[in-house]
Design a protein around this motif. Structure first.
Motif, mmCIF file in Angstrom:
data_model
loop_
_atom_site.group_PDB
_atom_site.id
_atom_site.type_symbol
_atom_site.label_atom_id
_atom_site.label_comp_id
_atom_site.label_asym_id
_atom_site.label_seq_id
_atom_site.Cartn_x
_atom_site.Cartn_y
_atom_site.Cartn_z
ATOM 1 N N ARG A 1 43.131 46.555 68.094
ATOM 2 C CA ARG A 1 42.027 46.593 67.124
ATOM 3 C C ARG A 1 41.489 48.011 66.958
ATOM 4 O O ARG A 1 41.201 48.461 65.842
ATOM 5 C CB ARG A 1 40.910 45.648 67.573
ATOM 6 C CG ARG A 1 39.843 45.473 66.519
ATOM 7 C CD ARG A 1 38.755 44.537 66.992
ATOM 8 N NE ARG A 1 37.728 44.384 65.983
ATOM 9 C CZ ARG A 1 36.530 43.889 66.219
ATOM 10 N NH1 ARG A 1 36.214 43.483 67.440
ATOM 11 N NH2 ARG A 1 35.653 43.776 65.260
ATOM 12 N N LEU B 1 33.490 37.233 60.599
ATOM 13 C CA LEU B 1 34.675 37.146 61.457
ATOM 14 C C LEU B 1 34.885 38.437 62.225
ATOM 15 O O LEU B 1 35.216 38.437 63.405
ATOM 16 C CB LEU B 1 35.922 36.853 60.606
ATOM 17 C CG LEU B 1 36.162 35.387 60.274
ATOM 18 C CD1 LEU B 1 37.255 35.270 59.226
ATOM 19 C CD2 LEU B 1 36.536 34.602 61.521
ATOM 20 N N ASP B 2 34.675 39.551 61.538
ATOM 21 C CA ASP B 2 34.874 40.830 62.198
ATOM 22 C C ASP B 2 33.859 41.004 63.321
ATOM 23 O O ASP B 2 34.160 41.541 64.383
ATOM 24 C CB ASP B 2 34.743 41.964 61.177
ATOM 25 C CG ASP B 2 35.371 43.241 61.698
ATOM 26 O OD1 ASP B 2 36.514 43.160 62.176
ATOM 27 O OD2 ASP B 2 34.712 44.290 61.660
ATOM 28 N N LEU B 3 32.661 40.500 63.090
ATOM 29 C CA LEU B 3 31.577 40.652 64.057
ATOM 30 C C LEU B 3 31.735 39.712 65.246
ATOM 31 O O LEU B 3 31.619 40.114 66.395
ATOM 32 C CB LEU B 3 30.263 40.367 63.328
ATOM 33 C CG LEU B 3 28.983 40.824 63.979
ATOM 34 C CD1 LEU B 3 28.989 42.330 64.156
ATOM 35 C CD2 LEU B 3 27.811 40.402 63.093
ATOM 36 N N TYR B 4 31.976 38.446 64.965
ATOM 37 C CA TYR B 4 31.957 37.446 66.035
ATOM 38 C C TYR B 4 33.352 37.065 66.523
ATOM 39 O O TYR B 4 33.483 36.440 67.572
ATOM 40 C CB TYR B 4 31.296 36.158 65.541
ATOM 41 C CG TYR B 4 29.843 36.271 65.202
ATOM 42 C CD1 TYR B 4 28.906 36.516 66.203
ATOM 43 C CD2 TYR B 4 29.394 36.118 63.904
ATOM 44 C CE1 TYR B 4 27.558 36.607 65.895
ATOM 45 C CE2 TYR B 4 28.051 36.198 63.589
ATOM 46 C CZ TYR B 4 27.137 36.449 64.584
ATOM 47 O OH TYR B 4 25.817 36.528 64.281
ATOM 48 N N GLY B 5 34.378 37.352 65.739
ATOM 49 C CA GLY B 5 35.713 36.918 66.135
ATOM 50 C C GLY B 5 35.976 35.483 65.736
ATOM 51 O O GLY B 5 35.167 34.835 65.078
ATOM 52 N N GLU B 6 37.134 35.014 66.174
ATOM 53 C CA GLU B 6 37.631 33.713 65.754
ATOM 54 C C GLU B 6 36.686 32.569 66.139
ATOM 55 O O GLU B 6 36.636 31.547 65.469
ATOM 56 C CB GLU B 6 39.016 33.500 66.388
ATOM 57 C CG GLU B 6 39.860 32.439 65.756
ATOM 58 C CD GLU B 6 40.222 32.734 64.313
ATOM 59 O OE1 GLU B 6 40.349 31.758 63.557
ATOM 60 O OE2 GLU B 6 40.371 33.905 63.919
ATOM 61 N N TYR C 1 41.119 38.935 68.701
ATOM 62 C CA TYR C 1 42.289 38.398 67.998
ATOM 63 C C TYR C 1 41.776 37.648 66.767
ATOM 64 O O TYR C 1 40.575 37.396 66.636
ATOM 65 C CB TYR C 1 43.080 37.435 68.898
ATOM 66 C CG TYR C 1 42.388 36.111 69.090
ATOM 67 C CD1 TYR C 1 42.683 35.028 68.267
ATOM 68 C CD2 TYR C 1 41.397 35.952 70.048
ATOM 69 C CE1 TYR C 1 42.011 33.825 68.402
ATOM 70 C CE2 TYR C 1 40.719 34.761 70.184
ATOM 71 C CZ TYR C 1 41.035 33.692 69.370
ATOM 72 O OH TYR C 1 40.352 32.513 69.488
ATOM 73 N N ARG D 1 42.424 28.204 69.495
ATOM 74 C CA ARG D 1 41.106 28.838 69.586
ATOM 75 C C ARG D 1 40.382 28.405 70.859
ATOM 76 O O ARG D 1 39.814 29.230 71.581
ATOM 77 C CB ARG D 1 40.280 28.488 68.346
ATOM 78 C CG ARG D 1 38.979 29.254 68.241
ATOM 79 C CD ARG D 1 38.302 28.968 66.928
ATOM 80 N NE ARG D 1 38.044 27.550 66.774
ATOM 81 C CZ ARG D 1 38.381 26.841 65.704
ATOM 82 N NH1 ARG D 1 38.951 27.419 64.679
ATOM 83 N NH2 ARG D 1 38.119 25.556 65.652
ATOM 84 N N ARG E 1 41.711 42.892 63.847
ATOM 85 C CA ARG E 1 42.007 42.095 65.034
ATOM 86 C C ARG E 1 43.475 41.705 65.074
ATOM 87 O O ARG E 1 44.065 41.418 64.033
ATOM 88 C CB ARG E 1 41.138 40.825 65.032
ATOM 89 C CG ARG E 1 39.673 41.118 65.261
ATOM 90 C CD ARG E 1 38.804 39.913 64.956
ATOM 91 N NE ARG E 1 37.403 40.251 65.128
ATOM 92 C CZ ARG E 1 36.732 40.079 66.270
ATOM 93 N NH1 ARG E 1 37.331 39.529 67.308
ATOM 94 N NH2 ARG E 1 35.473 40.430 66.362
#
Lengths: 235, 366
Positions: A124, B38-43, A153, A142, A130
């Motif tokens: 990243r 999404l970029d901030l918190y992730g999946e 990711y 997940r 990601r």
């Protein structure tokens, strides 16, 4: 009132399911013409419903079938908090497939989830997005990665040919079903040593939300006796 | 039975109160662009937020909180200092069967002020304590700045510190890393690193398989170098690990916690400024009439929530109703403003109240 038993409608999964019931003294047979999706069970108060294995989880959740046979991976993926919606009554001992995380063989530095996490952080930082993992098992992957504490990711959806996504540069790693690992190896991928997400097999499930009247209960008790399987305490 | 109308009335009352304190009312779109979140918190945010698809603009999420859009709005166009308040629904997907609401009203109060962060912390907490006073709630407080400072103070490589800092909000992974860096876990990749030393990274990578995908040889070689450096790094001194562990498990009344942090600062002097900050904040809280003698302080509070708080954190709980989520939560999120501010940042602190819970508890008390 009858107990509705949902079974896979085609292929080896159907044949093996019919054999499994037959071997335990509960004969199932196709009825009507070859092409007609119809079957019957040699048991009182039981109606066989043939449907796609991928639709069994949904039908179990909706309570439109009382029992259903499908892959345990599909129930875990398709139903949120699945144990509140269905009981696992019996693994049928076929249809084995492992849901695994795989990365390129060339990633010599990545053997475990811990390595994957570190690689994802560096990826990243270097690439500005990601690390992408291609899969169709979004919920299972997940939850597994959250439990393992893997960050940085993202999942990208892949409904087929998932093993090819790395070479096509639409993902950096994959999470997919494999039985022998051959397709993974052919696509220059390797398994992580602790990357087994779920060991799936064909499984007989009971819907917790279906209408369980006296007749359906009696039919299940009778069927369980013949099949030699136990029933959960809460039943 | 609390009706939606009751909840809206309560929300309006809180909203008016925050405006009376000088906060400017602001709005935020319900449909938020998914990529920012999404970029901030992730999946993980996908498991918590409702994701939907706009035919032209791509993935959207139903607003899971106001903080992100309010920070974005302030960083784009806000004047300083600023106090904002907002009222509206947030949406949280529930992946497990529970009584928790998936849609509820929030009323929030956010302060963007460089002048005196400790005073701003106290302002927000005291305001919330006052607004919620009739409900007799238990307040929990903490300060993630202490853990962050303690990690930065460890006598080890920047890489190890960065790995720990990255996982402060994932306690299990943090624990595993700390065990390893403290020398308690077996060495990894010994065979691989021996081969790299003997044959060189290029040869080892070539022998493993064809290069496919965007993670390049350079990326792999860089990690091999990192692994070699790490293998040669001595363990973090035991006394420092012990000091960090003391902090992680610290839970006491605020004055007692402050006392223990002062002791810990003997082994980790670099945490002293963050301990000073706690003391200054307690003074500011006391000046606003908060009884700090009995106020709980838990150093790990806020570590398992959404990962943008990086300083003072607080929550208000109905002790008689452990089934309920916190009635109000908040904290400082300076780092978030720099992530969303594209190079600019500003100290920021704020919190949200759930008027639905306020109304239900008030009704239960009648």
């Amino acid at each position: 009132m009858t107990l509705r038993l949902g079974l896979p409608s085609k292929g080896r999964l159907m044949e093996k399911t019919f054999d499994w019931f037959g071997d335990r003294g509960l004969a199932l047979s196709r009825t009507g013409s070859d092409r007609e999706y119809a079957a019957a069970a040699d048991a009182d108060g039981v109606q066989v419903v043939l449907l796609s294995a991928s639709e069994v989880p949904r039908e179990l959740a909706a309570g439109r079938i009382h029992l259903g046979v499908t892959g345990s991976d599909l129930v875990r993926e398709g139903l949120a908090d699945w144990t509140t919606q269905a009981d696992d009554l019996a693994g049928l001992g076929f249809g084995f497939a492992d849901l695994v995380i795989a990365v390129p063989k060339g990633w010599v530095d990545v053997e475990t989830l811990d390595d994957l996490d570190a690689a994802a952080a560096a990826f990243r930082a270097a690439h500005g997005f990601r690390l992408r993992i291609a899969t169709k098992y979004h919920r299972l992957v997940r939850e597994f990665l959250r439990e393992a504490g893997v960050a940085d990711y993202q999942l990208v959806d892949s409904q087929g040919a998932t093993e090819g996504t790395v070479k096509n540069e639409t993902a950096e790693a994959v999470a997919d079903i494999t039985s022998t690992g051959e397709t993974l190896r052919a696509n220059h991928l390797k398994l992580l040593s602790d990357g087994l997400i779920h060991r799936s097999q064909a499984t007989l499930f009971r819907s917790r939300g279906a209408r369980w009247g006296d007749a359906e209960k009696a039919a299940l008790v009778g069927m369980a006796g013949r099949l030699g399987i136990g029933l959960p305490d809460h039943f | 039975m609390t009706t939606k109308a009751d909840i809206r009335t309560e929300a309006a009352r809180l909203f008016a109160r925050f405006q009376a304190e000088g906060a400017v009312p602001v709005e935020a779109d319900i449909l938020q662009p998914a990529d920012t979140l999404l970029d901030l918190y992730g999946e993980d945010i996908r498991a918590r937020a409702y994701v939907t698809r706009d035919p032209l603009r791509g993935e959207r999420m139903l607003r899971p909180d106001f903080t992100v859009p309010v920070v974005q709005m302030h960083m784009d166009s806000g004047a300083e200092p600023a106090r904002y308040t907002y009222m509206g629904e947030v949406f949280r997907k529930q992946e497990e069967v529970s009584e928790r609401a998936s849609e509820y009203l929030q009323v929030g109060y956010e302060v963007f002020d460089r002048a005196n962060p400790v005073a701003a912390d106290a302002e927000v907490f005291a305001l919330f304590a006052d607004v919620l006073a009739p409900l007799g709630l238990r307040a929990a407080t903490g300060d993630l700045g202490v853990i962050l400072a303690a990690v930065r103070a460890l006598s080890t490589t920047e890489r190890r510190k960065a790995a720990l800092l990255r996982h402060v909000w994932r306690p299990r992974r943090f624990r595993a890393l700390l065990d390893r860096f403290g020398g308690g876990a077996p060495a990894r990749h010994a065979g691989l690193l021996a081969a790299v030393t003997r044959d060189g990274a290029d040869a080892v990578i070539d022998a493993a398989g064809p290069a496919i995908g965007l993670r390049s040889r350079t990326d792999i070689a860089a990690r091999l170098t990192a692994l070699q450096e790490d293998a040669a790094t001595p363990p973090i001194p035991e006394a420092e690990v012990a000091a960090l562990e003391d902090i992680l498990t610290l839970r006491d009344t605020s004055p007692a916690a402050l006392e223990r942090l002062r002791d810990t600062a003997v082994d980790l002097p670099a945490i002293a400024p963050s301990v000073d900050r706690i003391e200054a904040r307690l003074d500011a809280l006391a000046a606003r009439g908060i009884d700090v003698e009995t106020l709980d302080f838990e150093a790990s509070y806020g570590r398992t929530t959404l990962e943008y708080y990086d300083g003072f954190v607080f929550g208000f709980y109905a002790e008689a109703r452990p089934d309920l989520p916190p009635v109000a939560t908040g904290g400082r999120y300076d780092a978030l403003t720099s992530v969303l501010g594209q190079g600019r940042s500003i100290p920021a602190v704020g919190g949200v109240i759930r008027p639905g819970l306020v109304a239900a508890l008030a009704e239960g008390a009648r």
